[in-house]
Design a protein around this motif. Sequence first.
Motif, mmCIF file in Angstrom:
data_model
loop_
_atom_site.group_PDB
_atom_site.id
_atom_site.type_symbol
_atom_site.label_atom_id
_atom_site.label_comp_id
_atom_site.label_asym_id
_atom_site.label_seq_id
_atom_site.Cartn_x
_atom_site.Cartn_y
_atom_site.Cartn_z
ATOM 1 N N LEU A 205 10.785 -9.126 4.514
ATOM 2 C CA LEU A 205 10.101 -8.604 5.691
ATOM 3 C C LEU A 205 11.095 -7.795 6.511
ATOM 4 N N ASP A 206 10.756 -6.547 6.793
ATOM 5 C CA ASP A 206 11.608 -5.652 7.583
ATOM 6 C C ASP A 206 10.935 -5.445 8.940
ATOM 7 N N VAL A 207 11.477 -6.074 9.970
ATOM 8 C CA VAL A 207 10.907 -5.987 11.311
ATOM 9 C C VAL A 207 11.458 -4.745 12.006
ATOM 10 N N GLY A 208 10.550 -3.904 12.515
ATOM 11 C CA GLY A 208 10.982 -2.642 13.120
ATOM 12 C C GLY A 208 11.471 -1.685 12.057
ATOM 13 N N CYS A 209 10.639 -1.415 11.069
ATOM 14 C CA CYS A 209 11.083 -0.691 9.866
ATOM 15 C C CYS A 209 11.234 0.813 10.086
ATOM 16 N N ALA A 210 10.803 1.336 11.241
ATOM 17 C CA ALA A 210 10.936 2.765 11.549
ATOM 18 C C ALA A 210 10.309 3.606 10.429
ATOM 19 N N TYR A 211 11.058 4.584 9.903
ATOM 20 C CA TYR A 211 10.515 5.470 8.874
ATOM 21 C C TYR A 211 10.603 4.875 7.469
ATOM 22 N N GLY A 212 11.137 3.679 7.343
ATOM 23 C CA GLY A 212 11.142 3.000 6.051
ATOM 24 C C GLY A 212 12.364 3.235 5.198
ATOM 25 N N THR A 227 7.581 -5.881 2.949
ATOM 26 C CA THR A 227 6.604 -5.695 4.023
ATOM 27 C C THR A 227 7.322 -5.184 5.258
ATOM 28 N N GLY A 228 6.749 -4.217 5.909
ATOM 29 C CA GLY A 228 7.340 -3.689 7.127
ATOM 30 C C GLY A 228 6.449 -3.927 8.327
ATOM 31 N N ILE A 229 7.078 -4.067 9.487
ATOM 32 C CA ILE A 229 6.359 -4.113 10.757
ATOM 33 C C ILE A 229 6.897 -2.971 11.611
ATOM 34 N N GLU A 230 6.003 -2.142 12.095
ATOM 35 C CA GLU A 230 6.413 -1.022 12.950
ATOM 36 C C GLU A 230 5.293 -0.739 13.947
ATOM 37 N N ARG A 231 5.590 -0.900 15.217
ATOM 38 C CA ARG A 231 4.549 -0.741 16.226
ATOM 39 C C ARG A 231 4.222 0.724 16.501
ATOM 40 N N ASN A 232 5.115 1.642 16.148
ATOM 41 C CA ASN A 232 4.839 3.060 16.367
ATOM 42 C C ASN A 232 4.039 3.610 15.184
ATOM 43 N N PRO A 233 2.801 4.070 15.397
ATOM 44 C CA PRO A 233 1.956 4.509 14.277
ATOM 45 C C PRO A 233 2.552 5.674 13.496
ATOM 46 N N HIS A 234 3.227 6.579 14.171
ATOM 47 C CA HIS A 234 3.808 7.742 13.489
ATOM 48 C C HIS A 234 4.838 7.305 12.459
ATOM 49 N N TYR A 243 6.834 1.224 1.320
ATOM 50 C CA TYR A 243 6.702 -0.230 1.401
ATOM 51 C C TYR A 243 5.418 -0.690 0.713
ATOM 52 N N ASP A 244 5.399 -1.945 0.321
ATOM 53 C CA ASP A 244 4.175 -2.505 -0.271
ATOM 54 C C ASP A 244 3.109 -2.708 0.791
ATOM 55 N N THR A 245 3.547 -3.096 1.972
ATOM 56 C CA THR A 245 2.636 -3.299 3.100
ATOM 57 C C THR A 245 3.349 -2.917 4.384
ATOM 58 N N VAL A 246 2.661 -2.249 5.280
ATOM 59 C CA VAL A 246 3.203 -1.959 6.610
ATOM 60 C C VAL A 246 2.159 -2.359 7.647
ATOM 61 N N LEU A 247 2.559 -3.202 8.570
ATOM 62 C CA LEU A 247 1.693 -3.636 9.659
ATOM 63 C C LEU A 247 2.046 -2.841 10.912
ATOM 64 N N THR A 248 1.049 -2.216 11.508
ATOM 65 C CA THR A 248 1.278 -1.401 12.701
ATOM 66 C C THR A 248 0.895 -2.212 13.933
ATOM 67 N N CYS A 249 1.846 -2.977 14.408
ATOM 68 C CA CYS A 249 1.592 -3.856 15.547
ATOM 69 C C CYS A 249 2.919 -4.427 16.030
ATOM 70 N N PRO A 250 2.960 -5.012 17.224
ATOM 71 C CA PRO A 250 4.154 -5.744 17.630
ATOM 72 C C PRO A 250 4.368 -6.936 16.717
ATOM 73 N N ARG A 255 0.456 -11.078 11.353
ATOM 74 C CA ARG A 255 0.058 -12.248 10.578
ATOM 75 C C ARG A 255 0.255 -11.922 9.102
ATOM 76 N N PHE A 256 0.778 -12.901 8.356
ATOM 77 C CA PHE A 256 1.186 -12.653 6.978
ATOM 78 C C PHE A 256 0.504 -13.608 6.013
ATOM 79 N N GLU A 257 0.426 -13.142 4.765
ATOM 80 C CA GLU A 257 -0.019 -13.994 3.670
ATOM 81 C C GLU A 257 1.214 -14.499 2.932
ATOM 82 N N GLY A 258 1.430 -15.792 2.944
ATOM 83 C CA GLY A 258 2.604 -16.359 2.304
ATOM 84 C C GLY A 258 3.827 -16.224 3.185
#
Length: 393
Positions: A205-212, A227-234, A243-250, A255-258
């Motif tokens: 899990l990469d928190v604050g993944c920016a441009y990846g 999996t990445g988390i990045e609150r900035n949609p751009h 990434y396999d999954t990117v969540l756009t939220c704080p 919420r994660f599976e596994g």
Amino acid sequence: MEIILRLGDPDPIEEVLFSRSFCLRYLKAFFHSDRILEVSPEKVFTVGALRELTEAQTVLIINEDELLVTPHLFHILPPLLADGPWSALVPALSPARFDHQRPPLLYPYHTVRTFLETADILAKSRPARPKTLKLPAEWPCVFLHTEALDDLPSETPLEHLWSQWAIEGRLGTVDTCFVHRFAFVHQSPREDLIKLIPETAAKVLDVGCAYGALGRYLKSLRPCHVTGIERNPHMARAAAAFYDTVLTCPVEEARFEGRFDAVVCGDVLEHLLHPSTVLRYLWETVTDDGVLIASVPNTAHWSVVLDLALGRFETVPAGFLCSTHIRFFTEEDLLLLLDQADWSVELMERDESTPTPTGQRFMETLVSAGFGDERSLRTERFRLRARKKRRGL
């Protein structure tokens, strides 16, 4: 002399928007002139458009809006351009994609004061002698003689012109002055953090993944699910390509599976309103043998302490005092935060570098008077790997 600042639509990122106004403010302070023309890139795309825009003999064209210049550019480059055979000159770049465009800096810099001190030391370190710029190259800013445009077709694109002049030996570079580029800050693959991720980590899990950039590089090294988390949609949209999954939220709302084998927080904790709450939540998302990888800037670095001693606390687009930092850490604060969130640090690395002469004198004065810890003052960044403590023990 005039400056033409080509301003395109900025990326909708808070640090980028701040960076543009920050760099423009210092450009106006160092240039001491109202002759700064802000235009859209398409309005000064060709030689003809440039001719119509200015009658000045010397023009500085700035092609990147997140560019911090120094006063040395205006003292060093225009005279060399006027007296030499060059059609255009460019300064060194920090950072740069190509080695031949990097300045030979003796010291790193972290505040505007240390940036200017470093630039002054470089300018005085050797004679300013232009060298023919080799290709490939980049063109964040270019000083040029407008007379060199006289025999060129009006429709010639400026971007083609720089390369052509370099091939003809008419475009030089001067490594006794440089510009700083803030645009690189979100594009680092963070190899320093990747090396701390266990080889056995299959889910990351990469928190604050920016441009990846981190996930893209990690997946090129080994098979893993990232999996990445990045609150900035751009930035999240850009990271989704790698990434396999990117969540756009704080991260607090994710919420994660596994669960994950490793969680990476690369320069993230200082941006969080409640870092302790996030660390406790991440504890839940990691497997029993999983790890937390993190890096955090050290607010007790000598450059910050010196600014405070001089009555300054200037936020910048990136670095120790980034404009979006809302939490500040020393080593003791960081270790206490992790311990209270049930993380046990198994590895702690500290980035140190040679201080500028002013920094060295400042540290020696503090330490000799008994008011400073030299190791803390020298540390730029903490990088760590932590494991879960068993709760209730």
